[in-house]
Design an enzyme around this catalytic site. Structure first.
Site, PDB file in Angstrom:
ATOM      1  N   SER A 157     -20.100  13.805  -8.310  1.00  0.00           N
ATOM      2  CA  SER A 157     -19.034  13.589  -7.418  1.00  0.00           C
ATOM      3  C   SER A 157     -18.673  14.850  -6.599  1.00  0.00           C
ATOM      4  CB  SER A 157     -18.054  12.897  -7.942  1.00  0.00           C
ATOM      5  OG  SER A 157     -17.288  13.597  -8.965  1.00  0.00           O
ATOM      6  N   HIS A 213     -24.187   8.720  -6.111  1.00  0.00           N
ATOM      7  CA  HIS A 213     -22.902   8.692  -6.710  1.00  0.00           C
ATOM      8  C   HIS A 213     -22.169   7.673  -6.598  1.00  0.00           C
ATOM      9  CE1 HIS A 213     -18.489   9.859  -5.784  1.00  0.00           C
ATOM     10  NE2 HIS A 213     -18.601   9.816  -7.049  1.00  0.00           N
ATOM     11  N   GLU A 252     -22.941   6.324  -2.924  1.00  0.00           N
ATOM     12  CA  GLU A 252     -23.024   7.572  -2.065  1.00  0.00           C
ATOM     13  C   GLU A 252     -24.494   7.712  -2.330  1.00  0.00           C
ATOM     14  OE1 GLU A 252     -19.018   9.126  -0.447  1.00  0.00           O
ATOM     15  OE2 GLU A 252     -19.717   9.829  -2.193  1.00  0.00           O
ATOM     16  N   ASN A 285     -14.703  11.085  -1.654  1.00  0.00           N
ATOM     17  CA  ASN A 285     -13.877  11.958  -2.352  1.00  0.00           C
ATOM     18  C   ASN A 285     -13.451  12.976  -1.515  1.00  0.00           C
ATOM     19  OD1 ASN A 285     -13.618  11.663  -5.265  1.00  0.00           O
ATOM     20  ND2 ASN A 285     -15.790  12.024  -5.471  1.00  0.00           N
TER      21      ASN A 285
END
Length: 285
Positions: free
Chosen positions: A117, A138, A150, A188
């Site tokens: 991540s 991800h 992702e 993130n």
């Protein structure tokens, strides 16, 4: 062609990814070096499927078929397949070592997908035997519920490999988004401020963490930032913050919070340890 997906790491994320893969019809292998972790994963997966059964989401036959597709192993040599997804600790050296070891037991057509991540996919693949076959995949927690994945292209990722993973995500019923490798990827990087600004206003005594959660949930967020940090794990969330902070040359806007650092120091990591911002000691894991 029948695709076998190997998931390395039977923690919360790994077992969630394995559930998604097996429910989507893929032959699935769940690997962990720890027998007790695999036993716990089996227990949680049984519980998850029983819940789906009670809600009429799956049939008894579908539950049985699920476990026929899923194999639990502790021997790394048994991790052979077309796609290997690692969901181990956020430590680059550990991920690199795992993939290079797995390269010994898999052919050159294998796809190595990292569920990182926060780490650089480009940096990881630069140290792998088959760099062009390394891609980011991800998932978000809980993986068997959250739709987004992702798909992250590193500097050396082959375009066809990225497209294959994109299509596998769709077969899993996910919503894949293709992106290039960058600190924090998409979610993130944006989400840091959901956590960090919330922590900042608590540090400054403007609001309690309980009230911050209540306010944000009342405005439409499904989960407040403090409940979400407890779910993700304080150590993981802090690790991502530190990684992005360092990647942006210690930009003040990404500076980790002293509250979270203290929580990690005290082992108050959230749901997985029974205590974070909230107390979960009486809840089943």
């Amino acid at each position: 062609m029948t695709i076998t997906i190997c998931v390395c790491g039977a923690g919360t994320m790994g077992r969630g990814i394995a559930q998604v893969a097996a429910q989507s019809g893929f032959s699935t292998i769940l690997f962990d070096i720890n027998d007790s972790a695999l036993d716990h994963a089996r227990l949680i997966l049984e519980r998850n499927l029983d819940y789906l059964l009670e809600k009429g989401k799956i049939s008894v036959a579908e539950k049985s078929t699920f476990f026929e597709r899923l194999t639990f192993v502790t021997d790394l040599q048994e991790c052979t397949g077309e796609i290997i997804i690692e969901a181990i600790a956020e430590i680059e050296e550990a991920k690199v070592s795992l993939f290079n070891e797995l390269a010994k037991y898999n052919n050159e057509e294998v796809i190595f997908a990292t569920n990182t991540s926060s780490l650089s996919v480009s940096s990881i693949q630069g140290k792998i035997i088959f760099p062009q076959r390394v891609v980011g995949m991800h998932f978000f927690n809980p993986a068997y519920i959250m739709k987004l994945v992702e798909v992250v292209k590193g500097n050396q990722t082959d375009d066809e490999i990225a497209k294959t993973i994109y299509e596998v995500c769709r077969q899993m019923g996910k919503v894949p988004v293709m992106c290039n490798d960058a600190p924090g990827f998409i979610v993130n990087r944006i989400a840091r401020h959901y956590y960090l600004e919330s922590l900042k206003i608590v540090e400054e005594g403007i609001v309690s963490y309980e009230d911050a959660d209540t306010i944000l949930e009342a405005t439409g967020f499904k989960m407040g930032p403090f409940k979400l940090m407890d779910l993700i794990g304080m150590d993981i969330n802090l690790s991502v913050s530190e990684s992005i902070y360092n990647a942006f040359e210690e930009a003040e806007r990404f500076k980790p919070s002293s509250i979270q650092i203290e929580k990690v120091k005290n082992g108050e990591l959230g749901k997985k340890t029974g205590k974070g911002f909230y107390n979960y000691s009486n809840q089943k894991t």
